[in-house]
Design a protein around this motif. Sequence first.
Motif, PDB file in Angstrom:
ATOM      1  N   SER A   9       0.846  -1.201   0.000  1.00 23.70           N
ATOM      2  CA  SER A   9       0.000   0.000   0.000  1.00 23.70           C
ATOM      3  C   SER A   9       0.879   1.248   0.000  1.00 23.70           C
ATOM      4  CB  SER A   9      -0.890   0.031   1.251  1.00 23.70           C
ATOM      5  OG  SER A   9      -1.451   1.324   1.411  1.00 23.70           O
ATOM      6  N   ASN A  11       0.040   3.961   1.069  1.00 22.40           N
ATOM      7  CA  ASN A  11      -0.239   4.709   2.307  1.00 22.40           C
ATOM      8  C   ASN A  11       0.502   4.148   3.517  1.00 22.40           C
ATOM      9  OD1 ASN A  11      -1.991   6.858   1.493  1.00 22.40           O
ATOM     10  ND2 ASN A  11      -3.545   5.321   1.048  1.00 22.40           N
ATOM     11  N   GLY A  15      -2.347   3.448   6.187  1.00 23.01           N
ATOM     12  CA  GLY A  15      -3.374   2.760   5.409  1.00 23.01           C
ATOM     13  C   GLY A  15      -4.112   1.666   6.171  1.00 23.01           C
ATOM     14  N   MET A  16      -5.215   1.259   5.568  1.00 22.64           N
ATOM     15  CA  MET A  16      -6.046   0.204   6.157  1.00 22.64           C
ATOM     16  C   MET A  16      -5.368  -1.165   5.991  1.00 22.64           C
ATOM     17  SD  MET A  16      -8.427   2.190   7.143  1.00 22.64           S
ATOM     18  CE  MET A  16      -7.398   3.660   7.092  1.00 22.64           C
ATOM     19  N   THR A  17      -4.569  -1.314   4.931  1.00 18.98           N
ATOM     20  CA  THR A  17      -3.820  -2.556   4.720  1.00 18.98           C
ATOM     21  C   THR A  17      -2.926  -2.812   5.931  1.00 18.98           C
ATOM     22  OG1 THR A  17      -3.757  -2.003   2.380  1.00 18.98           O
ATOM     23  CG2 THR A  17      -2.296  -3.776   3.081  1.00 18.98           C
ATOM     24  N   PRO A  86      -3.673  -3.437  -0.878  1.00 19.72           N
ATOM     25  CA  PRO A  86      -5.070  -3.037  -1.050  1.00 19.72           C
ATOM     26  C   PRO A  86      -5.551  -3.456  -2.433  1.00 19.72           C
ATOM     27  CG  PRO A  86      -3.621  -1.101  -1.173  1.00 19.72           C
ATOM     28  CD  PRO A  86      -2.744  -2.298  -0.912  1.00 19.72           C
ATOM     29  N   LEU A  87      -6.855  -3.532  -2.599  1.00 21.92           N
ATOM     30  CA  LEU A  87      -7.417  -3.815  -3.915  1.00 21.92           C
ATOM     31  C   LEU A  87      -7.404  -2.524  -4.722  1.00 21.92           C
ATOM     32  CD1 LEU A  87      -8.825  -6.278  -5.318  1.00 21.92           C
ATOM     33  CD2 LEU A  87     -10.978  -5.125  -4.825  1.00 21.92           C
ATOM     34  N   VAL A  89      -8.315  -1.255  -8.551  1.00 20.04           N
ATOM     35  CA  VAL A  89      -8.916  -1.595  -9.856  1.00 20.04           C
ATOM     36  C   VAL A  89      -9.004  -3.128 -10.002  1.00 20.04           C
ATOM     37  CG1 VAL A  89      -9.047  -0.887 -12.273  1.00 20.04           C
ATOM     38  CG2 VAL A  89      -7.668   0.449 -10.706  1.00 20.04           C
ATOM     39  N   ASP A  90      -9.602  -3.728  -8.974  1.00 23.37           N
ATOM     40  CA  ASP A  90      -9.845  -5.177  -8.956  1.00 23.37           C
ATOM     41  C   ASP A  90      -8.596  -6.048  -8.939  1.00 23.37           C
ATOM     42  OD1 ASP A  90     -12.706  -5.808  -8.764  1.00 23.37           O
ATOM     43  OD2 ASP A  90     -12.848  -4.513 -10.517  1.00 23.37           O
ATOM     44  N   CYS A 137     -10.339  -3.642   0.853  1.00 20.61           N
ATOM     45  CA  CYS A 137     -10.899  -2.863  -0.262  1.00 20.61           C
ATOM     46  C   CYS A 137     -11.981  -1.935   0.250  1.00 20.61           C
ATOM     47  CB  CYS A 137     -11.402  -3.772  -1.384  1.00 20.61           C
ATOM     48  SG  CYS A 137     -13.071  -4.410  -1.168  1.00 20.61           S
ATOM     49  N   GLY A 138     -12.239  -0.889  -0.539  1.00 17.91           N
ATOM     50  CA  GLY A 138     -13.192   0.132  -0.124  1.00 17.91           C
ATOM     51  C   GLY A 138     -14.639  -0.274  -0.334  1.00 17.91           C
ATOM     52  N   PHE A 139     -14.897  -1.086  -1.355  1.00 20.30           N
ATOM     53  CA  PHE A 139     -16.273  -1.464  -1.655  1.00 20.30           C
ATOM     54  C   PHE A 139     -16.828  -2.372  -0.564  1.00 20.30           C
ATOM     55  CE2 PHE A 139     -15.918  -1.005  -6.603  1.00 20.30           C
ATOM     56  CZ  PHE A 139     -15.921   0.367  -6.468  1.00 20.30           C
ATOM     57  N   SER A 172     -13.128  -1.245   4.018  1.00 21.47           N
ATOM     58  CA  SER A 172     -11.905  -1.096   4.817  1.00 21.47           C
ATOM     59  C   SER A 172     -11.952   0.093   5.779  1.00 21.47           C
ATOM     60  CB  SER A 172     -10.692  -0.919   3.893  1.00 21.47           C
ATOM     61  OG  SER A 172     -10.863   0.219   3.061  1.00 21.47           O
ATOM     62  N   TYR A 173     -12.715   1.138   5.392  1.00 20.74           N
ATOM     63  CA  TYR A 173     -12.679   2.348   6.221  1.00 20.74           C
ATOM     64  C   TYR A 173     -13.486   2.206   7.509  1.00 20.74           C
ATOM     65  CZ  TYR A 173      -9.968   4.127   2.481  1.00 20.74           C
ATOM     66  OH  TYR A 173      -8.962   4.267   1.568  1.00 20.74           O
TER      67      TYR A 173
HETATM   68  C1  LIG Z   1      -6.374   3.679  -7.515  1.00 22.95           C
HETATM   69  C2  LIG Z   1      -7.353   3.009  -6.589  1.00 22.95           C
HETATM   70  C3  LIG Z   1      -8.104   1.960  -7.056  1.00 22.95           C
HETATM   71  C4  LIG Z   1      -9.019   1.320  -6.218  1.00 22.95           C
HETATM   72  N1  LIG Z   1      -9.787   0.292  -6.714  1.00 22.95           N
HETATM   73  C5  LIG Z   1     -10.662  -0.334  -5.905  1.00 22.95           C
HETATM   74  C6  LIG Z   1     -11.470  -1.402  -6.397  1.00 22.95           C
HETATM   75  O1  LIG Z   1     -11.390  -1.798  -7.560  1.00 22.95           O
HETATM   76  N2  LIG Z   1     -12.368  -1.982  -5.558  1.00 22.95           N
HETATM   77  C7  LIG Z   1     -12.498  -1.584  -4.250  1.00 22.95           C
HETATM   78  O2  LIG Z   1     -13.318  -2.133  -3.523  1.00 22.95           O
HETATM   79  N3  LIG Z   1     -11.722  -0.579  -3.741  1.00 22.95           N
HETATM   80  C8  LIG Z   1     -10.818   0.040  -4.545  1.00 22.95           C
HETATM   81  N4  LIG Z   1     -10.041   1.063  -4.046  1.00 22.95           N
HETATM   82  C9  LIG Z   1     -10.160   1.426  -2.613  1.00 22.95           C
HETATM   83  C10 LIG Z   1      -9.003   0.836  -1.791  1.00 22.95           C
HETATM   84  O3  LIG Z   1      -8.968  -0.568  -1.854  1.00 22.95           O
HETATM   85  C11 LIG Z   1      -9.152   1.301  -0.344  1.00 22.95           C
HETATM   86  O4  LIG Z   1      -9.098   2.708  -0.345  1.00 22.95           O
HETATM   87  C12 LIG Z   1      -8.099   0.724   0.581  1.00 22.95           C
HETATM   88  O5  LIG Z   1      -8.424   1.060   1.903  1.00 22.95           O
HETATM   89  C13 LIG Z   1      -6.711   1.253   0.249  1.00 22.95           C
HETATM   90  O6  LIG Z   1      -5.762   0.668   1.089  1.00 22.95           O
HETATM   91  P1  LIG Z   1      -4.874   1.572   2.075  1.00 22.95           P
HETATM   92  O7  LIG Z   1      -5.847   2.179   3.035  1.00 22.95           O
HETATM   93  O8  LIG Z   1      -3.906   0.639   2.688  1.00 22.95           O
HETATM   94  O9  LIG Z   1      -4.217   2.617   1.229  1.00 22.95           O
HETATM   95  C14 LIG Z   1      -9.144   1.738  -4.873  1.00 22.95           C
HETATM   96  C15 LIG Z   1      -8.355   2.795  -4.408  1.00 22.95           C
HETATM   97  C16 LIG Z   1      -7.469   3.427  -5.246  1.00 22.95           C
HETATM   98  C17 LIG Z   1      -6.633   4.589  -4.716  1.00 22.95           C
END
Ligand SMILES: Cc1cc2nc3c(=O)[nH]c(=O)nc-3n(C[C@H](O)[C@H](O)[C@H](O)COP(=O)(O)O)c2cc1C
Length: 243
Positions: A9, A11, A15-17, A86-87, A89-90, A137-139, A172-173
């Motif tokens: 990650s 971050n 980060g959440m990772t 982190p995820l 773009v899938d 992941c954010g979703f 993740s948030y």
């Molecule tokens: C460029 C980018 C692409 C992302 N693509 C996805 C995605 O395809 N699906 C999803 O659920 N979250 C997606 N996210 C959200 C991240 O998985 C989420 O923000 C995660 O907490 C990031 O990890 P971090 O907190 O360690 O940085 C994306 C975030 C970024 C910045």
Amino acid sequence: MKIFAVNGSPNMKKGMTHILLDNFLEGARDAGAEVETVFLQKKKINYCIGCFTCWVKTPGVCIHKDDMAELLDKVREADCLVIGTPLYVDGMTAQTKTFLDRIIPLSDPHFELVDGHYRHPRRSGEKPTDVVLASVCGFYERDNFDGLIDHMERICRNMQVRFVGAVVRPSSYIFTLEEILADPVREIKEAARRAGRELVETGELSERVLDDVARDYLPRDAFLKGSNEFWDRCIKAGKFLAL
Ligand SMILES: Cc1cc2nc3c(=O)[nH]c(=O)nc-3n(C[C@H](O)[C@H](O)[C@H](O)COP(=O)(O)O)c2cc1C
């Protein structure tokens, strides 16, 4: 058990990772594992240029002189490699994929037949034997990880290592909502630590513990409303407010 973990990650500690991986590794450490973690973002790792120098001219040694040499040594010494990403773009982050592309010096160029597929054997004595994926992941839906998990499983078959399992956390948030969702956040972190302990004590990750890490705590409509309000606040502030 010797565990080498990479966090892909950008971050890093914010980060959440990191929260997921850190709890997982804390559990592993509690169960007696020797653990080391590296943030890939801090390392200089050039792209693989596909020259195969590491196969034909300097067996096991890459043409690039960068931080990957030191990381490869850590991979070689580990029993288990934990890939934290982190995820994006899938899939995995570019940092993570660049690291994994650069692992090919551990393989030998010759082909052998394994379970109906021709594969490259690992150079003799090269560890690790096991790989774990840890991802956020954010979703909302857990199935957002399906593509990444399938990719990791294939990478493991390709590398001839055992894919132990995927510790994943959607939404993740939720980790940033400790003030209003103290119990769920505590339970998720506890489950991640339990998963780490399980890995060391049994060599496996049970479906039950992985379900506990990924469990839904927010109703779908609350996720939608809360997330959209959060993004509106971020847009108003002109910055991402979760980190
Ligand atoms: C460029 C980018 C692409 C992302 N693509 C996805 C995605 O395809 N699906 C999803 O659920 N979250 C997606 N996210 C959200 C991240 O998985 C989420 O923000 C995660 O907490 C990031 O990890 P971090 O907190 O360690 O940085 C994306 C975030 C970024 C910045």
